[in-house]
Design an enzyme around this catalytic site. Structure first.
Site, PDB file in Angstrom:
ATOM      1  N   ARG A  22       0.804  -1.211  -0.025  1.00  0.00           N
ATOM      2  CA  ARG A  22      -0.083  -0.003   0.011  1.00  0.00           C
ATOM      3  C   ARG A  22       1.010   1.248   0.080  1.00  0.00           C
ATOM      4  O   ARG A  22       1.074   2.030  -1.076  1.00  0.00           O
ATOM      5  CB  ARG A  22      -0.975  -0.177   1.244  1.00  0.00           C
ATOM      6  CG  ARG A  22      -2.042   0.911   1.058  1.00  0.00           C
ATOM      7  CD  ARG A  22      -1.814   2.247   1.448  1.00  0.00           C
ATOM      8  NE  ARG A  22      -1.436   2.418   2.793  1.00  0.00           N
ATOM      9  CZ  ARG A  22      -0.747   3.689   3.519  1.00  0.00           C
ATOM     10  NH1 ARG A  22      -0.973   4.541   2.645  1.00  0.00           N
ATOM     11  NH2 ARG A  22      -0.346   3.610   4.545  1.00  0.00           N
ATOM     12  N   ASP A  23       1.571   1.586   1.119  1.00  0.00           N
ATOM     13  CA  ASP A  23       2.380   2.935   1.187  1.00  0.00           C
ATOM     14  C   ASP A  23       3.565   2.712   0.380  1.00  0.00           C
ATOM     15  O   ASP A  23       3.941   3.830  -0.223  1.00  0.00           O
ATOM     16  CB  ASP A  23       2.670   2.943   2.675  1.00  0.00           C
ATOM     17  CG  ASP A  23       2.940   4.354   3.134  1.00  0.00           C
ATOM     18  OD1 ASP A  23       2.540   5.386   2.467  1.00  0.00           O
ATOM     19  OD2 ASP A  23       3.528   4.695   4.155  1.00  0.00           O
ATOM     20  N   HIS A 214       4.866   4.140  12.707  1.00  0.00           N
ATOM     21  CA  HIS A 214       5.126   4.212  11.202  1.00  0.00           C
ATOM     22  C   HIS A 214       5.978   5.159  10.878  1.00  0.00           C
ATOM     23  O   HIS A 214       5.723   6.479  10.784  1.00  0.00           O
ATOM     24  CB  HIS A 214       3.785   4.407  10.547  1.00  0.00           C
ATOM     25  CG  HIS A 214       3.717   4.595   9.216  1.00  0.00           C
ATOM     26  ND1 HIS A 214       3.323   3.306   8.430  1.00  0.00           N
ATOM     27  CD2 HIS A 214       3.909   5.348   8.194  1.00  0.00           C
ATOM     28  CE1 HIS A 214       3.264   3.791   6.998  1.00  0.00           C
ATOM     29  NE2 HIS A 214       3.626   5.114   7.081  1.00  0.00           N
ATOM     30  N   HIS A 216       8.690   7.010   8.234  1.00  0.00           N
ATOM     31  CA  HIS A 216       9.642   7.074   6.772  1.00  0.00           C
ATOM     32  C   HIS A 216      11.217   7.517   7.185  1.00  0.00           C
ATOM     33  O   HIS A 216      11.327   8.310   7.972  1.00  0.00           O
ATOM     34  CB  HIS A 216       8.843   7.908   5.901  1.00  0.00           C
ATOM     35  CG  HIS A 216       7.721   7.610   5.422  1.00  0.00           C
ATOM     36  ND1 HIS A 216       7.005   7.759   3.788  1.00  0.00           N
ATOM     37  CD2 HIS A 216       6.461   6.971   5.852  1.00  0.00           C
ATOM     38  CE1 HIS A 216       5.932   7.127   3.970  1.00  0.00           C
ATOM     39  NE2 HIS A 216       5.701   6.669   4.901  1.00  0.00           N
ATOM     40  N   CYS A 247       6.714  10.866  -0.134  1.00  0.00           N
ATOM     41  CA  CYS A 247       5.765  11.504   0.517  1.00  0.00           C
ATOM     42  C   CYS A 247       5.515  12.670  -0.262  1.00  0.00           C
ATOM     43  O   CYS A 247       6.334  13.287  -1.050  1.00  0.00           O
ATOM     44  CB  CYS A 247       6.758  12.330   1.593  1.00  0.00           C
ATOM     45  SG  CYS A 247       5.652  13.543   2.409  1.00  0.00           S
ATOM     46  N   ASN A 256       9.424   4.689   3.076  1.00  0.00           N
ATOM     47  CA  ASN A 256       9.218   4.013   4.149  1.00  0.00           C
ATOM     48  C   ASN A 256      10.492   3.492   4.726  1.00  0.00           C
ATOM     49  O   ASN A 256      11.352   3.214   3.824  1.00  0.00           O
ATOM     50  CB  ASN A 256       8.161   2.802   4.282  1.00  0.00           C
ATOM     51  CG  ASN A 256       6.804   3.107   3.966  1.00  0.00           C
ATOM     52  OD1 ASN A 256       6.009   3.507   4.904  1.00  0.00           O
ATOM     53  ND2 ASN A 256       6.507   3.649   2.680  1.00  0.00           N
TER      54      ASN A 256
HETATM   55 ZN    ZN Z   1       3.546   6.148   5.180  1.00  0.00          ZN
END
Ligand code: ZN
Length: 319
Positions: A22-23, A214, A216, A247, A256
């Site tokens: 996802r991310d 979470h 990055h 981002c 990430n």
């Molecule tokens: Zn993220």
């Protein structure tokens, strides 16, 4: 004595959640096929990771990479004891997730008022009012819900976020009955001291919450932040294979924190993750091949510490 002290400082075991699908992928220009996503998902499961964010149910036009999340969920193998979750922006998204049989959803809100107003024309609390029907729907359909607090470690509009502002959103989530919460740092602004202090505050103030961090690695602070999080008593962390991700506010930013870098660091520290490191590295390697560009993973480039000593043994044997 030494050992007893060490055990008080470091956790014995840490849980890794894989958010690469996802991310990690959502900012990739090249759209992956459902088959490529399923191949990566199989490798993640095979490596021993038990919590996987498989996609999101946002508007397909908003994030084209996530437009096929339904297909991924429909076609994926469901392995027992693995939690498959998706990011959900609203009730419509939750209905889509339920229609394909997902039983875990993650809601997200930015703790930054300016960020929310700028992106959604709503304050964080107004956005969270929209979570009420989601929570009701989820309860009716046996869907577990967790919550994310984005911009918790810093915001492109507001800079550092005071702890009171995070506290306020946490209380709103608790009112909704959501007790699994992640503090997320898409801009990579969090530093270890801040993570230790805010982490400590959150763990002590809200002992009923299952905390997830979470990070990055935008400015190289993510591993240090994970260490600080562990010292504050938090033991669940997100990572993305190969360190994919980005981002929207930081063009060209590192993604990430790489799952394999986290697993490697923890393994070196003697902290159990239940993840097979060579398999996590193989997943990252495959992800890198699929996206077709270099990625920000340390162990993909440098290998494991262990590889170095094995090479030394081989060199000696060859002499
Ligand atoms: Zn993220």
């Amino acid at each position: 004595m030494e050992d007893a002290r060490a055990n008080m400082v470091w956790p014995d075991k840490v849980t890794i959640c894989e958010v690469g699908l996802r991310d990690g992928l959502q900012n990739e220009k090249k759209l992956l096929s459902v088959e490529e996503k399923l191949e990566l998902l199989d490798m993640v499961v095979e490596s021993g990771i038990k919590i996987i964010e498989v996609g999101s149910f946002v508007h397909p036009k908003a994030v084209p990479q996530m437009a096929d999340t339904e297909k991924v969920v429909q076609k994926m193998k469901r392995v027992k004891d693995v939690e498959y979750r998706a990011l959900i922006p609203n009730l419509k998204g939750l209905e889509r997730a339920h229609a394909v049989g997902l039983t875990k959803a993650k809601l997200t809100v930015s703790v930054s008022e300016s960020h929310c107003l700028n992106n959604f024309n709503q304050t964080p609390l107004e956005m969270m009012a929209g979570f009420v029907p989601c929570v009701e729907y989820a309860a009716k359909h046996n869907i577990n819900v967790s919550g994310a607090l984005s911009s918790a470690w810093g915001c492109a509009f507001e800079g550092k976020i005071p702890v009171q502002q995070i506290d306020k959103i946490v209380r709103e989530y608790l009112k909704l009955g959501i007790t699994e919460l992640s503090l997320s740092d898409a801009t990579g602004m969090g530093n270890p001291q801040q993570v230790y202090e805010i982490g400590n505050y959150m763990v002590k103030t809200f002992p009923e919450v299952k905390w997830v961090l979470h990070f990055h690695n935008t400015r190289g602070m993510a591993l240090a932040n994970i260490v600080a999080g562990m010292l504050a008593g938090i033991t669940t962390f997100d990572g993305a294979f190969a360190g994919l991700g980005g981002c929207p506010y930081v063009p060209g930013a590192t993604g990430n924190i790489a799952t394999e870098d986290v697993v490697h660091m923890l393994q070196e520290m003697g902290i159990e993750t239940g993840v097979d490191l060579p398999k996590a590295i193989a997943t990252a390697q495959r992800a890198k091949e699929i996206v077709g560009h270099d990625t920000a993973s340390y162990v993909l480039k440098a290998g494991r510490c262990e590889d170095l000593t094995q090479q030394k043994v081989q060199r000696q044997n060859n002499e």
